[in-house]
Design a protein around this motif. Structure first.
Motif, mmCIF file in Angstrom:
data_model
loop_
_atom_site.group_PDB
_atom_site.id
_atom_site.type_symbol
_atom_site.label_atom_id
_atom_site.label_comp_id
_atom_site.label_asym_id
_atom_site.label_seq_id
_atom_site.Cartn_x
_atom_site.Cartn_y
_atom_site.Cartn_z
ATOM 1 N N ALA A 54 -17.714 76.785 40.539
ATOM 2 C CA ALA A 54 -18.344 77.425 41.692
ATOM 3 C C ALA A 54 -19.760 77.879 41.338
ATOM 4 C CB ALA A 54 -17.502 78.608 42.168
ATOM 5 N N GLU A 55 -19.945 78.388 40.112
ATOM 6 C CA GLU A 55 -21.289 78.771 39.681
ATOM 7 C C GLU A 55 -22.206 77.556 39.608
ATOM 8 O OE1 GLU A 55 -22.197 81.559 36.580
ATOM 9 O OE2 GLU A 55 -20.129 82.290 36.548
ATOM 10 N N TYR A 56 -21.701 76.438 39.089
ATOM 11 C CA TYR A 56 -22.519 75.216 39.054
ATOM 12 C C TYR A 56 -22.937 74.817 40.468
ATOM 13 C CZ TYR A 56 -22.150 73.950 34.107
ATOM 14 O OH TYR A 56 -22.289 73.919 32.739
ATOM 15 N N VAL A 57 -22.011 74.891 41.404
ATOM 16 C CA VAL A 57 -22.332 74.532 42.785
ATOM 17 C C VAL A 57 -23.426 75.433 43.334
ATOM 18 C CG1 VAL A 57 -21.452 74.508 45.156
ATOM 19 C CG2 VAL A 57 -20.087 73.504 43.312
ATOM 20 N N GLN A 58 -23.244 76.732 43.193
ATOM 21 C CA GLN A 58 -24.150 77.684 43.833
ATOM 22 C C GLN A 58 -25.499 77.785 43.131
ATOM 23 O OE1 GLN A 58 -21.336 80.817 43.401
ATOM 24 N NE2 GLN A 58 -20.443 80.559 45.434
ATOM 25 N N ARG A 59 -25.491 77.722 41.799
ATOM 26 C CA ARG A 59 -26.721 77.976 41.060
ATOM 27 C C ARG A 59 -27.471 76.714 40.654
ATOM 28 N NH1 ARG A 59 -25.121 81.462 36.156
ATOM 29 N NH2 ARG A 59 -27.336 81.122 35.745
ATOM 30 N N LEU A 60 -26.777 75.576 40.574
ATOM 31 C CA LEU A 60 -27.430 74.359 40.093
ATOM 32 C C LEU A 60 -27.296 73.185 41.059
ATOM 33 C CD1 LEU A 60 -26.524 74.518 36.280
ATOM 34 C CD2 LEU A 60 -28.640 75.224 37.394
ATOM 35 N N TYR A 61 -26.080 72.850 41.487
ATOM 36 C CA TYR A 61 -25.908 71.649 42.305
ATOM 37 C C TYR A 61 -26.602 71.776 43.662
ATOM 38 C CZ TYR A 61 -22.156 70.277 39.013
ATOM 39 O OH TYR A 61 -21.431 69.935 37.904
ATOM 40 N N ALA A 62 -26.353 72.867 44.378
ATOM 41 C CA ALA A 62 -26.959 73.015 45.704
ATOM 42 C C ALA A 62 -28.484 73.087 45.616
ATOM 43 C CB ALA A 62 -26.393 74.237 46.423
ATOM 44 N N PRO A 63 -29.065 73.897 44.708
ATOM 45 C CA PRO A 63 -30.530 73.881 44.587
ATOM 46 C C PRO A 63 -31.077 72.517 44.171
ATOM 47 C CG PRO A 63 -29.627 75.856 43.572
ATOM 48 C CD PRO A 63 -28.463 74.970 43.886
ATOM 49 N N ALA A 64 -30.364 71.804 43.265
ATOM 50 C CA ALA A 64 -30.833 70.481 42.849
ATOM 51 C C ALA A 64 -30.812 69.508 44.014
ATOM 52 C CB ALA A 64 -29.978 69.954 41.704
ATOM 53 N N ALA A 65 -29.784 69.590 44.848
ATOM 54 C CA ALA A 65 -29.727 68.715 46.026
ATOM 55 C C ALA A 65 -30.896 69.006 46.955
ATOM 56 C CB ALA A 65 -28.397 68.911 46.756
ATOM 57 N N GLN A 66 -31.198 70.277 47.147
ATOM 58 C CA GLN A 66 -32.312 70.636 48.030
ATOM 59 C C GLN A 66 -33.641 70.165 47.453
ATOM 60 O OE1 GLN A 66 -31.666 74.844 48.442
ATOM 61 N NE2 GLN A 66 -29.667 74.528 49.399
ATOM 62 N N SER A 67 -33.818 70.301 46.148
ATOM 63 C CA SER A 67 -35.046 69.817 45.511
ATOM 64 C C SER A 67 -35.148 68.306 45.618
ATOM 65 C CB SER A 67 -35.091 70.239 44.038
ATOM 66 O OG SER A 67 -35.183 71.635 43.900
ATOM 67 N N GLY A 68 -34.016 67.628 45.399
ATOM 68 C CA GLY A 68 -34.021 66.180 45.506
ATOM 69 C C GLY A 68 -34.373 65.708 46.898
ATOM 70 N N ARG A 69 -33.815 66.364 47.914
ATOM 71 C CA ARG A 69 -34.112 65.974 49.294
ATOM 72 C C ARG A 69 -35.579 66.218 49.631
ATOM 73 N NH1 ARG A 69 -28.971 69.299 51.393
ATOM 74 N NH2 ARG A 69 -27.308 67.834 50.827
ATOM 75 N N ALA A 70 -36.152 67.293 49.087
ATOM 76 C CA ALA A 70 -37.550 67.605 49.378
ATOM 77 C C ALA A 70 -38.487 66.504 48.894
ATOM 78 C CB ALA A 70 -37.928 68.940 48.735
ATOM 79 N N LEU A 71 -38.079 65.789 47.841
ATOM 80 C CA LEU A 71 -38.912 64.705 47.298
ATOM 81 C C LEU A 71 -38.433 63.336 47.756
ATOM 82 C CD1 LEU A 71 -39.563 65.906 43.639
ATOM 83 C CD2 LEU A 71 -40.801 66.438 45.737
ATOM 84 N N ASP A 72 -37.396 63.317 48.559
ATOM 85 C CA ASP A 72 -36.802 62.071 49.037
ATOM 86 C C ASP A 72 -37.476 61.673 50.351
ATOM 87 O OD1 ASP A 72 -35.097 59.930 49.429
ATOM 88 O OD2 ASP A 72 -33.292 61.058 48.939
ATOM 89 N N GLY A 73 -36.910 60.690 51.021
ATOM 90 C CA GLY A 73 -37.425 60.277 52.331
ATOM 91 C C GLY A 73 -38.137 58.948 52.255
ATOM 92 N N PRO A 74 -38.375 58.340 53.383
ATOM 93 C CA PRO A 74 -39.020 57.021 53.421
ATOM 94 C C PRO A 74 -40.356 57.024 52.676
ATOM 95 C CG PRO A 74 -38.194 57.625 55.589
ATOM 96 C CD PRO A 74 -38.049 58.837 54.738
ATOM 97 N N GLY A 75 -40.444 56.166 51.684
ATOM 98 C CA GLY A 75 -41.670 56.073 50.912
ATOM 99 C C GLY A 75 -41.868 57.151 49.864
ATOM 100 N N TYR A 76 -41.015 58.138 49.836
ATOM 101 C CA TYR A 76 -41.093 59.229 48.859
ATOM 102 C C TYR A 76 -42.483 59.867 48.800
ATOM 103 C CZ TYR A 76 -36.458 57.970 47.163
ATOM 104 O OH TYR A 76 -35.116 57.733 47.073
ATOM 105 N N PRO A 77 -43.032 60.276 49.935
ATOM 106 C CA PRO A 77 -44.393 60.826 49.920
ATOM 107 C C PRO A 77 -44.519 62.101 49.089
ATOM 108 C CG PRO A 77 -43.335 61.218 52.048
ATOM 109 C CD PRO A 77 -42.458 60.273 51.293
#
Length: 864
Positions: free
Chosen positions: A712-735
């Protein structure tokens, strides 16, 4: 006569019993007692003979027995009920679908749709021998707990033909290794197949025009699929077939090829799995230790080839969604390869377009003070590819920040971007079923979850709790006698010589356990520092102790083998052999009897070389008390009532002298506190004070040591923030990834011109007082950078006579004014909140919305 090959012929089950196959192939049975009981009840003797393996049990049943079971309506109903229960478990909304979503504001998209968890070993059950020690057991517990929480994890590892070795002893106590081969068809695995039924394959290019192919096997760990890559396929040449021959069995290039297959091949296996099953592509990639670090290179290659990104741009996208966990506090525990060897796999005929070999080598380069520039360091690569990193206890996090601080020169150790998530263990796996049944029959679900029920003596009363502790001790004694007898037969003793075995150990004597791998820093033989003192404790006329020891040394570690031999020779002494035993071939099956049966769990490593250590957590789940050096998890959770802390001789440089001092402290603790309290009984024969410690341990440590808490700590402190960071740099063309890479390049080029020119302060009287406000104005030169590219900060805290700051806090200064020549003024204030010596400085660090931490760029300029 020896067979030249072998394979497993599977039983054809009657239609009524077909569900047994699904039940046997989902490893939930390894922690779900009702399912195990179902299989065990089919034929208890056969169940014991196949060592609790449901697949082997079903395969060994005769046609007549199967027909009789199929005609037994009550049994068929039990089978169907068990399958219904499994299906309900697999489909039900659990913590991740309810509480984790609620914590995310009800937004399911805030959590990753899938997480890939890479590890070189997984210890799930003794039936699947793909583990060697703590790293693998942790990985197995991580998967089980993710399943119990409903976390959408997918595991990735290797399928080793021989797994880790089986250990036996020679007559003189020397460790001998054997490598029994496993037939995947006889294991609870299924082969991943294409739509046309052909086996799925992943492939890697090797130097010299060779290719490494691998099949992909899947184990179902409850709700979690575990993908295991197997190089023993017909398409490979003989050398390639041996890449996955055994766990940690080779070195050099063999080990490198294993880690390339795990990392690069593992990502490719995930792609095949998603394509064939429809499972979502993972949003987060978790590297459990550095062995799988090459997964980052493969993900960079995908983005370069598929999205047209440069290496630097792809690196930003990959880092953002990658989590790295380091498990070792010693450099010797890290895999390091000759950089020239690694280069052969990414250069020449193996060159990857857009992935320069120099950039690959730079990720693992020891280009810091004290590093070896000729080596490629897998942990260093893991940290450079991991946007988020953690150690496995609070102390280990601190040790790791010091150990890897060279990667972030200029930053204080406290700011090295390695946090801590303390390990845990999977409760249903490691709590003895008898104790679990007692607890659930007497205590409520919430009382068990928060531990409070154990403090109620009207729930599980003293007689019941003490009786259970004796039952578990007696269970260990019976198991140890069988194992010692078997070990001596393998050592060449005849049955006539072994009558004494029936007298070893005593279910009413204080039992101390010590079981773990045997590297020198764990100090297996510290207890032998004063043999006569130890004998006096073992043979004490009123307060005797008995010790059960187990552990394996790495096959190439002769020093570790000598430690085992020394311990075995002591235990062979007829004077004490009824009080101390060494049990060969420590594994999951042994641990599930050994750990619960011990009253005290001993751990005496050289502090701070134990990253976490989890065997003592398993003891705590069963009411065992810990007797340990303050290292790993014990350093943060010892409270004076859940066991004992062995004093350490910190600062003593002579290792022999340090061992002697700490051994003497250990003997004193055992004699004057541990044994004295255990044997201090009331008129009922119950050690009330001891049981108070047992209750306190179950109530306070029980909830903390759970791997569900850890995941649960991995989810809350690492996995969820990492997913959000990954999505922020994701997207068509990876601008955003392109922009971040360009920004970093610009900042690195401009940084040599950045300096703090002058600092002014005011607002504090001649004698500073608590509550006053310090006004700070800093004049800095940024050169070609803009104020938005940086953060100018006041770093303040207590100050030593040498002007060193401690307990540092940071306050951002706001841009105030711009001057000629790239000069700017920044201003702010700091409230003085504590008395005592106060100091401050000003620094400049890069700032960008997509940086995970201030350490991301490794750049900092401090006021001179």
């Amino acid at each position: 006569m020896r067979a030249i090959r072998r394979f497993t012929v599977r039983t054809v089950l009657p239609p009524e019993l077909v569900p047994l196959d699904e039940l046997a192939h989902n490893l939930r049975w390894s922690w779900h007692a009702p399912t195990r009981d179902l299989f065990a009840g089919i034929d208890p003797a056969l169940w014991a003979q196949v060592h609790g393996d449901p697949v082997a049990l079903v395969g060994a049943l005769s046609p007549d027995r199967l027909a009789a079971l199929a005609a037994d309506g009550a049994f068929v109903a039990r089978v169907r009920g068990a399958l219904d229960d499994l299906h309900a478990y697999l489909a039900a909304p659990l913590w991740y679908q309810t509480e984790a979503v609620a914590a995310a504001g009800g937004d399911t998209s805030a959590l990753p749709a899938a997480i890939a968890y890479f590890s070189p070993e997984f210890g799930i059950t003794g039936v699947l021998p793909q583990y060697s020690g703590g790293l693998g057991i942790l990985a197995g517990d991580h998967l089980k707990s993710a399943s119990d929480l409903g976390v959408p994890l997918v595991g990735v590892g290797l399928l080793y033909g021989a797994g880790y070795f089986k250990q036996s002893l020679t007559r003189d106590g020397w460790q001998v290794e054997s490598y029994p081969l496993s037939d995947p068809d006889g294991l609870p695995l299924s082969l991943l197949r294409e739509a046309d039924g052909t086996p799925a394959r992943v492939s890697l290019d090797l130097p010299g025009g060779r290719t490494l192919h691998a099949a992909v096997w899947k184990a179902d760990v409850g709700r979690v699929p575990l993908l295991l890559l197997d190089s023993n396929v017909p398409e490979n040449d003989d050398l390639a077939r041996r890449v996955t021959d055994r766990l940690y069995g080779g070195g050099g290039e063999h080990r490198l090829q294993q880690e390339l297959l795990l990392g690069v091949g593992g990502v490719r296996a995930l792609r095949v799995w998603s394509r064939l099953s429809g499972a979502p592509v993972p949003e987060v990639y978790h590297t459990n230790e550095g062995h799988a670090g090459f997964l980052g290179i493969e993900r960079i290659r995908e983005l370069v080839a598929g999205e047209g990104l440069t290496f630097a741009e792809a690196l930003e996208a990959v880092r953002a969604a990658t989590v790295f966990t380091t498990h070792t506090p010693v450099p010797a525990g890290i895999d390091r390869f000759e950089a020239s060897l690694v280069a052969q796999y990414f250069d020449g005929g193996n060159a990857i377009p857009g992935v320069p070999v120099a950039d690959v080598l730079a990720l693992g380069a020891e280009d810091y003070e004290g590093g070896d520039p000729t080596l490629f360091n897998m942990a260093v690569m893991g940290l450079r590819l991991g946007g988020r990193a953690n150690g496995v206890s609070l102390l280990h996090g601190a040790v790791s920040r010091g150990m890897f601080s060279g990667l972030w020169a200029g930053l204080d150790e406290a700011e090295v971007p390695i946090t801590s998530i303390t390990n845990g263990v999977h409760g249903p796996t490691w709590t003895d079923p008898k104790l679990a049944e007692l607890a659930t029959s007497r205590l409520g679900q919430h009382e068990l979850a928060d531990g409070s029920g154990w403090q109620r003596t009207d729930g599980v009363d003293d007689q019941a709790l003490w009786g259970m502790r004796r039952t578990l001790r007696a269970q260990l004694v019976a198991d140890a006698r069988e194992r010692v007898r078997d070990s001596w037969r393998r050592r060449g003793a005849s049955g006539a010589e072994l009558g004494w075995v029936e007298e070893i150990l005593d279910p009413d004597v204080l039992t101390i356990g010590f079981a773990r791998r045997v590297p020198t820093y764990k100090r297996l033989t510290l207890m032998l520092s004063d043999p006569e003192r130890l004998k006096s404790l073992l043979l004490h006329p009123e307060r005797p102790i008995q010790i059960v020891v187990a552990g394996k040394s790495h096959p190439a570690d002769d020093q570790g083998k000598r430690l085992i031999q020394q311990l075995v020779r002591f235990a062979d002494d007829p004077e004490v052999r009824h009080r101390i035993v060494f049990l060969p071939n420590y594994d999951i099956d042994m641990a599930q009897t050994l750990v619960p049966g011990c009253d005290v769990w001993l751990n005496n490593p050289l502090r701070p070389l134990e990253a976490s250590g989890t065997s003592g957590m398993k003891a705590a789940l069963n009411g065992g008390l810990n007797l340990s050096i303050l290292d790993g998890w014990w350093d943060e959770w010892f409270d004076g009532e859940n066991g004992w802390a062995i004093p350490t001789a910190d600062g003593v440089e002579d290792p022999d002298r340090r061992d002697d001092l700490e051994a003497a402290a250990l003997y004193d603790l055992i004699e004057n506190q541990v044994a004295a309290r255990f044997y201090d009984v009331d008129a009922r024969g119950i050690p009330v004070t001891w049981l108070e410690m047992v209750r306190h341990t179950l109530a306070t440590l029980g909830p903390k040591v759970q791997a569900t808490r850890m995941v649960a700590e991995y989810v809350q402190r690492l996995y969820a923030p990492a997913a959000q960071s990954g999505r922020a740099l994701d997207g068509p063309g990876y601008p955003a990834a392109r922009e971040l890479a360009a920004w970093k390049a610009r900042v690195h080029a401009a940084w040599p011109a950045v300096r703090v020119d002058h600092v002014e302060s005011g607002g504090v009287g001649e004698v500073a007082q608590v509550g006053e406000v310090l006004h700070v104005r800093a004049y800095v030169t940024l050169g070609d950078l803009e104020p938005k590219d940086v953060a100018v900060q006041v770093a303040y805290g207590r100050v030593s006579e040498a002007d060193d700051l401690s307990g540092v806090r940071l306050a951002d200064l706001a841009w105030a004014e711009t001057y000629e020549g790239g000069r700017h003024a920044f201003a702010g204030e700091v409230r003085l909140e504590a008395s005592g010596p106060f100091g401050y400085t000003v620094r400049v660090v890069p700032a960008h919305e997509h940086l995970v931490s201030v350490a991301d760029t490794g750049l900092v300029t401090n006021a001179g």
